[in-house]
Scaffold this active site. Structure first.
Site, PDB file in Angstrom:
ATOM      1  N   ASP A   1     -63.232  -2.511  29.085  1.00  0.00           N
ATOM      2  CA  ASP A   1     -63.604  -2.959  30.243  1.00  0.00           C
ATOM      3  C   ASP A   1     -65.096  -2.720  30.861  1.00  0.00           C
ATOM      4  O   ASP A   1     -65.084  -2.742  32.146  1.00  0.00           O
ATOM      5  CB  ASP A   1     -62.707  -2.996  31.265  1.00  0.00           C
ATOM      6  CG  ASP A   1     -61.236  -3.588  30.831  1.00  0.00           C
ATOM      7  OD1 ASP A   1     -61.061  -4.174  29.841  1.00  0.00           O
ATOM      8  OD2 ASP A   1     -60.184  -3.428  31.553  1.00  0.00           O
TER       9      ASP A   1
ATOM     10  N   ASP B   1     -61.236  -7.422  30.695  1.00  0.00           N
ATOM     11  CA  ASP B   1     -60.099  -7.739  31.636  1.00  0.00           C
ATOM     12  C   ASP B   1     -60.481  -9.025  31.919  1.00  0.00           C
ATOM     13  O   ASP B   1     -61.643  -9.600  32.095  1.00  0.00           O
ATOM     14  CB  ASP B   1     -60.418  -6.909  33.029  1.00  0.00           C
ATOM     15  CG  ASP B   1     -59.082  -6.578  33.633  1.00  0.00           C
ATOM     16  OD1 ASP B   1     -58.127  -6.617  33.082  1.00  0.00           O
ATOM     17  OD2 ASP B   1     -59.398  -6.386  35.019  1.00  0.00           O
TER      18      ASP B   1
ATOM     19  N   HIS C   1     -58.765 -12.143  34.021  1.00  0.00           N
ATOM     20  CA  HIS C   1     -57.860 -12.522  35.025  1.00  0.00           C
ATOM     21  C   HIS C   1     -57.920 -13.996  35.331  1.00  0.00           C
ATOM     22  O   HIS C   1     -58.951 -14.653  35.594  1.00  0.00           O
ATOM     23  CB  HIS C   1     -57.739 -11.852  36.170  1.00  0.00           C
ATOM     24  CG  HIS C   1     -57.509 -10.415  35.945  1.00  0.00           C
ATOM     25  ND1 HIS C   1     -56.382  -9.985  35.232  1.00  0.00           N
ATOM     26  CD2 HIS C   1     -58.237  -9.358  36.534  1.00  0.00           C
ATOM     27  CE1 HIS C   1     -56.514  -8.743  35.101  1.00  0.00           C
ATOM     28  NE2 HIS C   1     -57.652  -7.950  35.836  1.00  0.00           N
TER      29      HIS C   1
ATOM     30  N   HIS D   1     -61.193  -9.488  40.741  1.00  0.00           N
ATOM     31  CA  HIS D   1     -62.309  -9.160  39.750  1.00  0.00           C
ATOM     32  C   HIS D   1     -62.197  -9.657  38.437  1.00  0.00           C
ATOM     33  O   HIS D   1     -61.073 -10.221  38.004  1.00  0.00           O
ATOM     34  CB  HIS D   1     -62.101  -7.465  39.604  1.00  0.00           C
ATOM     35  CG  HIS D   1     -60.888  -7.144  39.267  1.00  0.00           C
ATOM     36  ND1 HIS D   1     -59.643  -6.707  39.965  1.00  0.00           N
ATOM     37  CD2 HIS D   1     -60.435  -6.838  37.941  1.00  0.00           C
ATOM     38  CE1 HIS D   1     -58.944  -6.632  39.282  1.00  0.00           C
ATOM     39  NE2 HIS D   1     -59.221  -6.553  38.046  1.00  0.00           N
TER      40      HIS D   1
ATOM     41  N   LYS E   1     -57.593  -9.405  27.828  1.00  0.00           N
ATOM     42  CA  LYS E   1     -56.153  -8.838  28.263  1.00  0.00           C
ATOM     43  C   LYS E   1     -56.267  -9.215  29.800  1.00  0.00           C
ATOM     44  O   LYS E   1     -57.261  -9.451  30.299  1.00  0.00           O
ATOM     45  CB  LYS E   1     -55.830  -7.395  28.159  1.00  0.00           C
ATOM     46  CG  LYS E   1     -57.026  -6.636  28.908  1.00  0.00           C
ATOM     47  CD  LYS E   1     -56.754  -5.198  28.962  1.00  0.00           C
ATOM     48  CE  LYS E   1     -57.817  -4.302  29.742  1.00  0.00           C
ATOM     49  NZ  LYS E   1     -57.753  -4.346  30.962  1.00  0.00           N
TER      50      LYS E   1
ATOM     51  N   CYS F   1     -57.524   1.513  32.862  1.00  0.00           N
ATOM     52  CA  CYS F   1     -57.499   0.853  31.821  1.00  0.00           C
ATOM     53  C   CYS F   1     -57.828   1.800  30.734  1.00  0.00           C
ATOM     54  O   CYS F   1     -57.137   1.848  29.662  1.00  0.00           O
ATOM     55  CB  CYS F   1     -58.211  -0.352  31.896  1.00  0.00           C
ATOM     56  SG  CYS F   1     -57.324  -1.421  32.764  1.00  0.00           S
TER      57      CYS F   1
HETATM   58  C1  VGL Z   1     -58.923  -1.880  35.760  1.00  0.00           C
HETATM   59  C2  VGL Z   1     -57.959  -1.912  38.093  1.00  0.00           C
HETATM   60  C3  VGL Z   1     -57.822  -3.238  37.957  1.00  0.00           C
HETATM   61  C4  VGL Z   1     -59.477  -1.387  34.751  1.00  0.00           C
HETATM   62  C5  VGL Z   1     -58.193  -3.112  35.519  1.00  0.00           C
HETATM   63  O1  VGL Z   1     -60.243  -1.745  33.864  1.00  0.00           O
HETATM   64  O2  VGL Z   1     -59.422  -0.015  34.732  1.00  0.00           O
HETATM   65  N1  VGL Z   1     -58.581  -1.539  36.937  1.00  0.00           N
HETATM   66  N2  VGL Z   1     -58.053  -4.070  36.641  1.00  0.00           N
HETATM   67 ZN    ZN Z   2     -57.836  -6.143  36.232  1.00  0.00          ZN
END
Ligand code: VGL
Ligand code: ZN
Length: 196
Positions: free
Chosen positions: A11, A53, A55, A72, A97, A141
């Site tokens: 990420d 990430d 979403h 995000h 993901k 993550c």
């Molecule tokens: C993450 C919070 C929300 C991460 C992803 O990549 O660590 N943290 N979504």
């Molecule tokens: Zn996230």
């Protein structure tokens, strides 16, 4: 059986860097180090994986819909792109993901590649037994990916100079690291790295 390694970068996207939707303090500071790891691992013929990430606009992951986080890494947005300084090799495997509106999906092992193959299947398909982990965020993550990897029987090396935490509470990153170590992970930095 001989161990075989892979580099897994979690990420490292704009929204997790300063100025993004869910900035990790100094998140972008790891980019040059990650690039050095990429050069090193690729020169050694070690496969490289990136998770992202990814979403939907409405997800239980976001504050507006019952979750913990500001929006995000919404699919297709600038914030969801990898940091522009990151040298993503052409042959890297991309694992996506967080697409489900009903799940958080912190772990890279919840992700899938372009063919729908899970990270576990993709790694095992290449005979990989050992993952070297970097990226964002240490306390979410990276932690979840490390713990899942250990549970699934991989050796896990956390790259201390290639991770940063969100630190909603000060000390969260150290706590996450202790947890990863207690479950069997080890750590390295670029100067002491031993590739398998
Ligand atoms: C993450 C919070 C929300 C991460 C992803 O990549 O660590 N943290 N979504
Ligand atoms: Zn996230």
């Amino acid at each position: 059986m001989r161990n075989r390694g892979a580099l897994v970068i979690v990420d490292l996207q704009n929204d997790f860097c300063p100025g993004g939707g869910l900035p990790v303090p100094d998140g972008d500071a790891i980019v040059p180090v990650v690039n050095r790891y990429l050069d090193l691992f690729r020169a050694a013929g070690v496969p490289v994986f990136f998770t992202r990430d990814w979403h939907p606009q409405k997800t239980v992951h976001f504050k507006g819909f019952g979750g913990s986080w500001p929006p995000h890494c919404v699919q297709g947005t600038e914030g969801a792109r990898f940091h522009p300084g990151l040298k993503v090799p052409d042959d890297a495997v991309l694992m996506t993901k967080g697409e489900s509106p009903e799940e958080d999906s912190y772990s890279g092992f919840d992700g899938h590649d372009a063919e729908g193959q899970t990270l576990e299947a993709a790694l095992k398909g290449k005979g990989i037994t050992h993952i070297y982990l970097g990226g964002l965020a240490t306390d979410y993550c990276v932690r979840a990916t490390a713990l899942d990897g250990l549970k699934k029987g991989f050796k896990v090396t956390v790259l201390l100079d290639a991770i940063k935490g969100v630190e909603l509470k000060p000390g969260d990153s150290d706590k996450a690291l202790e947890e990863m170590l207690a479950r069997g992970a080890d750590t390295s930095t670029i100067d002491e790295i031993e590739l398998v």
